[in-house]
Design an enzyme around this catalytic site. Structure first.
Site, short mmCIF file in Angstrom:
data_model
loop_
_atom_site.label_atom_id
_atom_site.label_comp_id
_atom_site.label_asym_id
_atom_site.label_seq_id
_atom_site.Cartn_x
_atom_site.Cartn_y
_atom_site.Cartn_z
N GLU A 250 3.01 -0.90 -3.81
CA GLU A 250 4.10 -1.53 -4.71
C GLU A 250 4.33 -2.76 -4.11
O GLU A 250 4.87 -3.01 -3.02
CB GLU A 250 5.05 -0.71 -4.95
CG GLU A 250 6.12 -1.20 -6.03
CD GLU A 250 7.38 -0.72 -5.90
OE1 GLU A 250 8.52 -1.35 -5.94
OE2 GLU A 250 7.62 0.49 -5.73
N CYS A 287 13.06 -3.89 -6.70
CA CYS A 287 11.79 -4.34 -7.16
C CYS A 287 11.73 -4.33 -8.78
O CYS A 287 10.83 -4.91 -9.47
CB CYS A 287 10.69 -3.34 -6.79
SG CYS A 287 11.20 -1.56 -6.91
#
Length: 515
Positions: A250, A287
């Protein structure tokens, strides 16, 4: 013995922590990977109930060490103890969630096609398949979630649940927290009689430890949460191996938010208030932080004013470590110098503190047009911190075209009002093609840990957008499908035996069988 050490620095004070940790040597890296390789056979062969007991024991050991862990996190990250306690609870919850999944057992997706020896023109063989674990997994701790995406976080929990030993790499910014958590995992492994090598922690940076670990032939997959540069380095190392391995990384996301005309004219103040909270949550170090907001042209000035008002009393916060603060300062500095961007929130006072790289990060809001945004790819780059960019749009078609040109994202959000129904299908379809999770009348920060969650998305939000890093489907990243043909009963795993001893749900000759 290693001659290099890592030592945490309290971001709030600049003071180094009293304890330093030796960086793993090449010999120690190799030993950990080889031990994980030896553990793979016996560990992957354990019944789901025994692996579940191990996961629950880890959660119990973390709870027993709660006081020490919750006290250590603020010292290394400047996160408040309340955040540390909440994140520890999430970490334990994930472990117990995966324990329940593998204890029930149907996750292996067992499929049986019975033999038909008399079939014409050719006999049909007995064919049975299910998911099996890949092998030892290298897991890299994230800087922004020192517990939930770290040593015993979601990657480790899902890999151990799948039957894969884990070699974890501590994030260099919080080595003490990582060590406390690793000690809890190792105690749990000992108490539940897990094979030696089922888990190990290595201290050091990605370059010192991570890349050599990924290159080791015993490692069969990688889990990473962090920067695009770090994810690329690991992916490159994994691809360059004689036997390439999957990397589930990620990396970066700006999480576009679309405000439709009815919502913009009817709920501007409320949306701005919620957006301000989302942009600045955790000092913008999530995020899923909404770094891009599309606003109708005729409502843009009003909305920008409401957002500025909502942020008026929001002060800067401390970055998790100096690297994040410096990166944010560089991003803000580059944007404030661009003529196609108007600064809505920010200015000399906020910029001054940020540019000094003193660990403080202050909120910034920029504004530009859809045309300028589409013409300058730099405006779509992530600024990891409490910043967002308002982009004004005229037509839904132009908006959809620009969204389709975005890089892959973790989330997309639409704010609508009754007058915006039915939702514009071009905008919805454009977002669906670019994100892993689409929200309505909500805010992307905050990820529900549950069986239906998708925390992933098209590249570069993740290196492989086919699976999720949060929720029970995360287990599938660490598996491959294996088939047995005409195999004798005693050599089959229990999940594929005729008697179905665990009573799991299976697909048998095209029909669902079992619980």
């Amino acid at each position: 013995m290693s001659t290099s050490t890592v030592q945490a620095v309290n971001p709030a004070t600049g003071n180094a922590h009293e304890t330093s940790y030796e960086v793993a040597t090449p010999a120690q890296i190799s030993a950990a990977a080889e031990a994980a390789g030896r553990a793979f056979g016996p560990y992957s062969a354990l019944p789901g109930a025994e692996r579940a007991a191990f996961l629950r024991a880890i959660a119990d050991e973390l709870e027993a060490a709660r006081e020490d862990i919750v006290a250590m996190v603020p010292e290394e990250t400047a996160l408040p103890e309340g955040r540390a306690g909440g994140e520890l609870g999430r970490t334990m919850g994930q472990l117990r969630m995966f324990a329940a999944l593998i204890e029930e057992g149907s996750w292996v997706d067992a499929r049986i096609e019975s033999a038909q020896p008399a079939r014409e023109p050719l006999p049909k063989p007995d064919v049975r398949s299910m998911l099996i674990p890949l092998g030892p997994v290298a897991v890299f701790g994230a800087s922004n979630f020192p517990l939930a995406f770290s040593v015993a976080g979601g990657d480790t929990a899902s890999a151990l649940a799948a039957g894969c030993p884990v070699v974890a790499v501590a994030h260099w910014a919080h080595p003490g927290t990582s060590q406390l958590v690793a000690n809890a995992v190792l105690r749990a492994a000992q108490k539940t009689n897990m094979p030696d090598g089922v888990f190990a922690l290595l201290q050091g940076t990605g370059q010192q430890v991570g890349v050599p670990l990924v290159k080791h032939p015993a490692i069969k997959a990688v889990g990473f949460t962090g920067s695009r540069r770090g994810g690329h380095a690991l992916a490159d190392a994994a691809r360059a191996r004689p036997e390439p391995i999957p990397v589930f990384a990620e990396m970066s996301s700006i999480n576009p938010v679309v405000i439709l005309p009815g919502a913009a004219s009817g709920r501007a103040a409320a949306i701005a208030q919620g957006l301000a909270g989302s942009v600045t949550m955790g000092v913008g170090q999530f995020c899923t932080n909404p770094g891009l907001v599309f606003v109708p042209e005729d409502s843009a000035e009003t909305f920008a004013g409401e957002l500025a008002a909502a942020l008026a009393d929001v002060k800067g916060g401390t970055a998790l470590h100096r690297g994040i603060a410096e990166s944010y300062a560089a991003s803000i500095g580059a944007r404030t110098g661009q003529g196609n961007l108007e600064v809505v929130v920010g200015g000399s006072g906020a910029a001054e503190g940020t540019e000094q790289g003193d660990g403080a990060m202050h909120p910034f809001v920029f504004k530009t047009t859809l045309e300028a945004f589409a013409a300058d790819s730099r405006l779509a780059e992530e600024a990891f911190g409490p910043a967002t960019t308002l982009v004004t749009y005229g037509s839904a078609k132009q908006l959809a075209d620009v969204i389709r040109g975005l890089e892959g994202q973790l989330t997309g959000t639409i704010h609508y009002d009754a007058s915006d129904r039915p939702l514009n299908s071009d905008v919805v379809d454009a977002l669906r093609s670019r994100v892993g999770r689409l929200l309505l009348n909500s805010y992307p920060t905050g990820v529900e840990v549950c069986s239906a969650m998708v925390h992933g998305g098209p590249y570069p939000a993740t290196s492989d957008g086919r699976e999720t890093a949060v929720g029970t489907p995360a287990i599938y990243r660490w598996t491959r499908r294996f088939c047995w043909q005409d195999m004798v009963e005693e050599a089959l795993p229990a999940e594929l035996q005729d008697e179905n001893p665990h009573g799991i749900r299976r697909m048998v000759d095209g029909s669902v069988e079992g619980a």
